[in-house]
Write a protein that holds these residues in place. Structure first.
Motif, PDB file in Angstrom:
ATOM      1  N   MET A 186      30.853  29.839 -94.691  1.00 19.55           N
ATOM      2  CA  MET A 186      29.831  31.005 -94.878  1.00 19.55           C
ATOM      3  C   MET A 186      30.744  32.047 -95.881  1.00 19.55           C
ATOM      4  O   MET A 186      30.100  32.569 -96.936  1.00 19.55           O
ATOM      5  CB  MET A 186      29.201  31.488 -93.838  1.00 19.55           C
ATOM      6  N   GLY A 187      31.989  32.178 -95.632  1.00 15.99           N
ATOM      7  CA  GLY A 187      32.778  33.084 -96.411  1.00 15.99           C
ATOM      8  C   GLY A 187      32.872  32.503 -97.853  1.00 15.99           C
ATOM      9  O   GLY A 187      32.905  33.234 -98.714  1.00 15.99           O
ATOM     10  N   GLY A 188      33.201  31.264 -97.966  1.00 18.12           N
ATOM     11  CA  GLY A 188      33.165  30.592 -99.240  1.00 18.12           C
ATOM     12  C   GLY A 188      31.798  30.761 -99.929  1.00 18.12           C
ATOM     13  O   GLY A 188      31.921  30.785-101.156  1.00 18.12           O
ATOM     14  N   LYS A 189      30.842  30.262 -99.238  1.00 18.17           N
ATOM     15  CA  LYS A 189      29.527  30.411 -99.885  1.00 18.17           C
ATOM     16  C   LYS A 189      29.117  31.920-100.650  1.00 18.17           C
ATOM     17  O   LYS A 189      28.846  31.900-101.564  1.00 18.17           O
ATOM     18  CB  LYS A 189      28.365  30.461 -98.959  1.00 18.17           C
ATOM     19  N   TYR A 190      29.452  32.945 -99.743  1.00 20.18           N
ATOM     20  CA  TYR A 190      28.963  34.263-100.174  1.00 20.18           C
ATOM     21  C   TYR A 190      30.100  34.578-101.242  1.00 20.18           C
ATOM     22  O   TYR A 190      29.708  35.610-102.044  1.00 20.18           O
ATOM     23  CB  TYR A 190      28.923  35.347 -98.783  1.00 20.18           C
ATOM     24  N   GLY A 191      31.430  34.207-100.822  1.00 21.10           N
ATOM     25  CA  GLY A 191      32.368  34.856-102.300  1.00 21.10           C
ATOM     26  C   GLY A 191      32.184  33.953-103.359  1.00 21.10           C
ATOM     27  O   GLY A 191      32.309  34.815-104.539  1.00 21.10           O
ATOM     28  N   ALA A 192      31.682  32.775-103.344  1.00 29.46           N
ATOM     29  CA  ALA A 192      31.446  32.014-104.645  1.00 29.46           C
ATOM     30  C   ALA A 192      30.219  32.902-105.348  1.00 29.46           C
ATOM     31  O   ALA A 192      30.113  33.179-106.532  1.00 29.46           O
ATOM     32  CB  ALA A 192      31.133  30.660-104.316  1.00 29.46           C
ATOM     33  N   ARG A 193      29.041  33.212-104.501  1.00 36.93           N
ATOM     34  CA  ARG A 193      27.864  33.829-104.953  1.00 36.93           C
ATOM     35  C   ARG A 193      28.180  35.170-105.561  1.00 36.93           C
ATOM     36  O   ARG A 193      27.711  35.749-106.763  1.00 36.93           O
ATOM     37  CB  ARG A 193      26.829  34.192-103.946  1.00 36.93           C
ATOM     38  N   ALA A 194      29.066  35.995-104.817  1.00 34.49           N
ATOM     39  CA  ALA A 194      29.411  37.468-105.077  1.00 34.49           C
ATOM     40  C   ALA A 194      30.176  37.324-106.449  1.00 34.49           C
ATOM     41  O   ALA A 194      30.144  38.131-107.526  1.00 34.49           O
ATOM     42  CB  ALA A 194      30.140  38.110-104.377  1.00 34.49           C
ATOM     43  N   SER A 195      31.305  36.481-106.807  1.00 31.26           N
ATOM     44  CA  SER A 195      31.963  36.548-107.727  1.00 31.26           C
ATOM     45  C   SER A 195      31.391  35.748-109.122  1.00 31.26           C
ATOM     46  O   SER A 195      31.459  36.300-110.101  1.00 31.26           O
ATOM     47  CB  SER A 195      33.612  35.551-107.383  1.00 31.26           C
TER      48      SER A 195
END
Length: 582
Positions: A73-82
């Motif tokens: 989930m951290g990877g998913k949200y981090g990718a979306r945010a960046s």
């Protein structure tokens, strides 16, 4: 800078907040797992309690799964945010560039803007993702692992503390030294992009002069400069891994040696020693991640500064409050106008231009190369603002008009004609997106473009290649004139835009203007006297100063420069510059 960049996060604030939350939860689970493992060894294996092994094993699986979930989930949200942050940066920069005046555009090179929109944004995107994930995960993991190590055995944890301090100092030195080279890389990207852009846009000239080898060498040199800088930086960063491994293995040896003695002495259990060894790896890997984060952030600082330069650049030509939305007519007045491209310039480009043009007049503008003919007409549509004096259109200062309103009433056919990839119809409708096919054809008839368009197999649906490479210079000029006419402007400016057209076609275009658009004020910049001698009046410019203004006959009698040019062109076919120098 942080405020400027932070404003572009916008709708991705939620993703930016959730990413570090999941990272903290993942680290928390990873910190608990070694304690569970120690419990299995000490209270399960050594005590022979199989039930305890099953229970703690089940909890370890749960913790591992939850840690995996948080990581995903951290990877998913981090990718979306960046990715969203990068998208907003590109959009904001592109929109701001579109608002630039010519003077703003002059501050940046085309290659530099391309690099900022691509390479620099990508660097910032990667740095932002690492900021949300690694910058949270690494220090939290380091602190948690260190705390748990001190909780288990302060004596053994002190080994970590010494190793962390030594490793931190070494990694800081490596990062600082590498940062110097990364800061020098990005200007080299501008040189590389400039080389590619010039080569591709001027490929016909390159081949005509057989300069392929020269262009290859120029590109190779620009590419080699980037390579050299990265090699120097990466050569320094290469010390990260061996230093890290030496430190980790030294810690393992020291902990194993001291820990074994403590186990024999009964002050430490086997499970606790295994947990300490696990925390050792966590601490060292956290330091490694922090060092890479610092390097990435060091690289991104240069990119961030370059991006902020574009975002913070504000157009020096803006709409006034309560701007006029109507241009009464096409009359033009230059009221003692002086113009400089830069405020620091000692000599003005235009000096004390004072003249008045009636609506519907046809005005010729003659002058040698560098006499500021284009600069004069650029002030009419407020592509630049005057340094002193006023430019009035329709009796009102151009600075009082709404920019869109003013520029929609002033059509300019530039000296460097530009066509876009698309059909002829699509290019013509840049002048008026709602123009009918009949209106497009009529504009082409006025510009004498219909005669060659109808010879194309696809007629007005003929596809124009990027830059208009599949039409001749004269055809391109006539299409651009037709595009300008579709705006039905009150002022039409032709900036040497019939230079590639034969004299007979030039005369036909001017006759069509006279009969078809009599109420439009027409300004014709030309080098040929024949292109302007039938104009109502003619402006003679010399080194940015008004040298003469009158009819063809009046100037022949009163203006020496105009007379010399006329005689040279009618007598021997000379051009303006030759005549002016005679």
């Amino acid at each position: 800078m942080l405020k400027t960049l932070g404003a572009q996060i916008r709708e991705f604030k939620k993703d930016s907040l959730l990413t570090p939350v999941f990272m903290i939860l993942e680290v928390f689970m990873e910190t608990i797992i070694p304690l569970m493992m120690a419990s299995i060894i000490d209270q399960g294996v050594e005590a022979g309690n199989i039930h305890h092994i099953y229970v703690m094993g089940a909890w370890m699986v749960v913790a591992a799964c939850f840690s995996l979930f948080c990581g995903v989930m951290g990877g998913k949200y981090g990718a979306r945010a960046s990715a969203g942050f990068a998208r907003n940066l590109r959009k904001a920069m592109y929109e701001n560039i579109q608002s630039f005046s010519f003077s703003n555009i002059d501050k940046f090179s085309t290659a530099g803007l391309v690099t900022r929109l691509t390479t620099d944004v990508t660097n910032l995107q990667n740095a932002y993702q690492m900021l949300l994930r690694m910058c949270v995960r690494a220090p939290i993991s380091l602190i948690c692992a260190m705390c748990m190590a001190f909780f288990i055995s302060p004596r053994l944890a002190s080994i970590y503390l010494v190793a962390v301090i030594i490793l931190g100092i070494i990694l800081a030195i490596i990062t600082v030294r590498a940062h110097h080279y990364f800061m020098e890389v990005f200007p080299k990207y501008d040189d590389l992009n400039a080389s590619v852009q010039e080569n591709v846009s001027a490929i016909r000239v390159v081949k005509a002069y057989v300069r392929e080898d020269y262009e290859k060498n120029k590109f190779r040199k620009a590419s080699q400069n980037i390579y050299n800088m990265f090699v120097k930086a990466e050569s320094i960063l290469a010390f990260n891994n061996p230093v890290m491994q030496i430190t980790v293995y030294s810690c393992i040896l020291a902990i194993s040696w001291v820990g074994a003695k403590m186990i024999v002495g009964g002050t430490l259990t086997t499970g606790e020693l295994m947990s300490l060894l696990t925390y050792c790896m966590n601490i060292m890997m956290s330091l490694m991640m922090l060092s890479m984060v610092f390097v990435m952030l060091a690289m991104s600082v240069a990119s961030a500064e370059r991006i902020c330069e574009v975002l913070n650049e504000k157009s020096d030509i803006t709409n006034p409050e309560n701007a006029d939305k109507t241009v009464p007519d096409g009359s033009i007045t230059f009221d003692h106008v002086t113009f400089r491209y830069s405020r620091t310039s000692a000599k003005p480009v235009l000096s004390d231009i004072d003249l008045s043009i009636k609506s519907g007049e046809t005005i010729g503008i003659i002058g040698g190369t560098g006499s500021s003919k284009s600069s004069l007409v650029n002030l009419i549509s407020r592509l630049y603002d005057v340094s002193e004096g006023r430019v009035l259109v329709g009796g009102k200062d151009v600075r009082s008009y709404d920019l869109d309103t003013l520029r929609n009433e002033v059509s300019v056919v530039l000296q460097n004609n530009v066509l876009f990839s698309g059909t002829i119809y699509e290019n013509l409708r840049w002048g008026d997106e709602h123009a009918t096919d009949e209106e497009c054809r009529h504009a082409c008839e006025l510009a004498c473009a219909d005669e060659f368009i109808e010879r194309f197999p696809d007629g007005y649906n003929t596809y124009i290649e990027q830059g208009g490479t599949n039409v001749s210079g004269g055809q391109k000029q006539r299409l651009c004139i037709a595009r300008a006419l579709l705006k039905k402007p009150k002022i039409l400016i032709l900036d040497d835009s019939t230079s590639a057209v034969d004299t007979a076609t030039d005369a036909k275009i001017r006759r069509a203007f006279l009969t078809e658009i009599p109420n439009t004020t027409k300004l014709i910049i030309a080098q040929r006297i024949s292109s302007v001698q039938d104009a109502d009046r003619i402006i003679v410019l010399d080194n940015g100063e008004l040298n003469g203004f009158g009819t063809h006959e009046e100037l022949l009698q009163t203006n020496a420069i105009y007379r010399d040019v006329y005689e040279s062109q009618t007598g021997g076919g000379g051009d303006f510059d030759e005549g002016g120098a005679a």
